[in-house]
Design a protein around this motif. Structure first.
Motif, mmCIF file in Angstrom:
data_model
loop_
_atom_site.group_PDB
_atom_site.id
_atom_site.type_symbol
_atom_site.label_atom_id
_atom_site.label_comp_id
_atom_site.label_asym_id
_atom_site.label_seq_id
_atom_site.Cartn_x
_atom_site.Cartn_y
_atom_site.Cartn_z
ATOM 1 N N GLU A 113 64.908 -74.811 24.097
ATOM 2 C CA GLU A 113 65.551 -75.208 25.355
ATOM 3 C C GLU A 113 64.732 -74.759 26.561
ATOM 4 O O GLU A 113 64.816 -75.330 27.634
ATOM 5 N N VAL A 114 63.963 -73.695 26.376
ATOM 6 C CA VAL A 114 63.208 -73.119 27.490
ATOM 7 C C VAL A 114 61.698 -73.345 27.344
ATOM 8 O O VAL A 114 61.007 -73.599 28.328
ATOM 9 N N ALA A 115 61.206 -73.264 26.122
ATOM 10 C CA ALA A 115 59.756 -73.266 25.905
ATOM 11 C C ALA A 115 59.154 -74.664 25.994
ATOM 12 O O ALA A 115 59.676 -75.605 25.407
ATOM 13 N N ASP A 116 58.043 -74.772 26.722
ATOM 14 C CA ASP A 116 57.261 -76.011 26.696
ATOM 15 C C ASP A 116 56.355 -76.007 25.466
ATOM 16 O O ASP A 116 55.996 -77.055 24.958
ATOM 17 N N VAL A 117 55.979 -74.790 25.045
ATOM 18 C CA VAL A 117 55.222 -74.612 23.809
ATOM 19 C C VAL A 117 55.854 -73.448 23.055
ATOM 20 O O VAL A 117 56.031 -72.371 23.635
ATOM 21 N N LEU A 118 56.191 -73.644 21.797
ATOM 22 C CA LEU A 118 56.750 -72.551 20.998
ATOM 23 C C LEU A 118 55.609 -71.813 20.311
ATOM 24 O O LEU A 118 54.761 -72.441 19.670
ATOM 25 N N PRO A 140 55.183 -79.112 21.408
ATOM 26 C CA PRO A 140 53.990 -78.440 20.882
ATOM 27 C C PRO A 140 54.280 -77.033 20.341
ATOM 28 O O PRO A 140 55.142 -76.332 20.864
ATOM 29 N N VAL A 141 53.525 -76.674 19.316
ATOM 30 C CA VAL A 141 53.658 -75.358 18.684
ATOM 31 C C VAL A 141 52.290 -74.688 18.716
ATOM 32 O O VAL A 141 51.296 -75.287 18.322
ATOM 33 N N LEU A 142 52.247 -73.447 19.221
ATOM 34 C CA LEU A 142 51.014 -72.668 19.193
ATOM 35 C C LEU A 142 51.123 -71.742 17.987
ATOM 36 O O LEU A 142 51.964 -70.844 17.963
#
Ligand code: PEP
Ligand code: MN
Length: 287
Positions: A113-118, A140-142
């Motif tokens: 809900e908050v992260a642009d990238v997890l 996107p996932v880092l």
């Protein structure tokens, strides 16, 4: 079963994957993205001051953990939900997109809900239920390399996310365990060109956790740009010696971060790479 066997694998991706973050930022071979911020979300004041500072110096995204994977259960574990609210303020008031860690499958939707990238940390690179859960997102996932993972294991972990249909995976080299003790980890910069031979997924470098030493961040950051990384993840704190986690020792202060960004910008020109900056409100410089 059949779709798992047939699903896309990181090694089958031959062209550079262009990942769009928040419909604004696009990772591409011509650009270089710097993600900066403290290890953990602290007070709103410290966190917002840090975000303003890194934004003005040219960071593309803000990083800070509200859920922290700590070696000791007695260490500060992050502010949790309160921290997520502070990160929401950072996006609203400073305009930077947010990179923040998710530690367990049950928390993925809350963090998304908050992260642009997890971010998935080194200790969770092999948390397969977590990898599968973020694979269900389009966000996107880092993915950080496990501190004891080979590149082959690293790419298999990425494949768990791809298998769910999420191709927005950013690989992060953050150092591996070796016999060396002068540095916290041994930053494996050869992983950058090696991974690029193996997959088109973008690769970023974390010289903070990769070395554990403030003095080594700038040299390794410049080397990461030179060896073809797509960006950096750097710990920055307005007052590193008083950070709430022990990671102040591997954090730049705002002035040192600004100096580094100027150096990266000059070096980027040499390599035909533009340092991608987030659009921040014009009023930010006066605030
Ligand atoms: C972090 O980025 O704050 C972090 C905990 O990193 P790592 O998982 O690489 O140790
Ligand atoms: Mn840290």
């Amino acid at each position: 079963m059949a779709d798992q066997v047939d699903s896309l694998k990181s090694r089958d991706i031959k062209e550079s994957v262009q990942i769009s973050i928040n419909n604004e930022i696009s990772l591409s071979p011509e650009t270089f993205h710097v993600v900066a911020g403290p290890c953990a979300v602290e007070t709103p004041e410290t966190t917002l001051a840090c975000a303003r500072g890194v934004a003005l110096s040219g960071a593309a995204l803000f990083r800070a953990g509200a859920y922290k994977p700590r070696t000791s259960p007695h260490s500060f574990q992050g502010l949790g939900r309160d921290g997520m609210e502070i990160l929401t303020r950072v996006r609203r008031e400073v305009g930077l997109g947010i990179v923040t860690e998710v530690m367990e499958p049950g928390a993925v939707w809350e963090v998304a809900e908050v992260a642009d990238v997890l971010q998935i940390g080194t200790r969770n690179m092999s948390n397969f239920p977590l990898l599968r859960e973020v694979g269900k997102l389009a966000r996107p996932v880092l993915l950080k390399r496990g501190m004891m993972a080979t590149l082959d294991e690293f790419l298999h972990a990425a494949d768990y996310i791809l298998a769910g249909g999420n191709t927005n995976v950013i690989l992060c080299e953050r150092g591996i365990r070796t016999f060396e003790t002068y540095t916290r980890n041994t930053l494996d910069l050869s992983a950058v060109p090696a991974l690029k031979e193996m997959t088109g997924l973008p690769v970023v470098v974390d010289p903070s956790h990769g070395t554990g030493r403030r003095s080594l961040i700038a040299p390794m950051a410049k080397a990461a740009l030179a060896c073809g990384a797509d960006g950096l993840l750097i710990e920055v704190h307005p007052d590193p010696d008083n950070s709430w986690t022990g990671d102040g020792v591997q954090s730049l202060d705002l002035a040192a971060f600004d100096d580094l960004m100027k150096e990266l910008s000059a070096l980027g020109r040499h390599f035909g790479r533009t340092i991608a900056m987030a659009e921040v409100p014009a009023s930010l410089a006066d605030s």
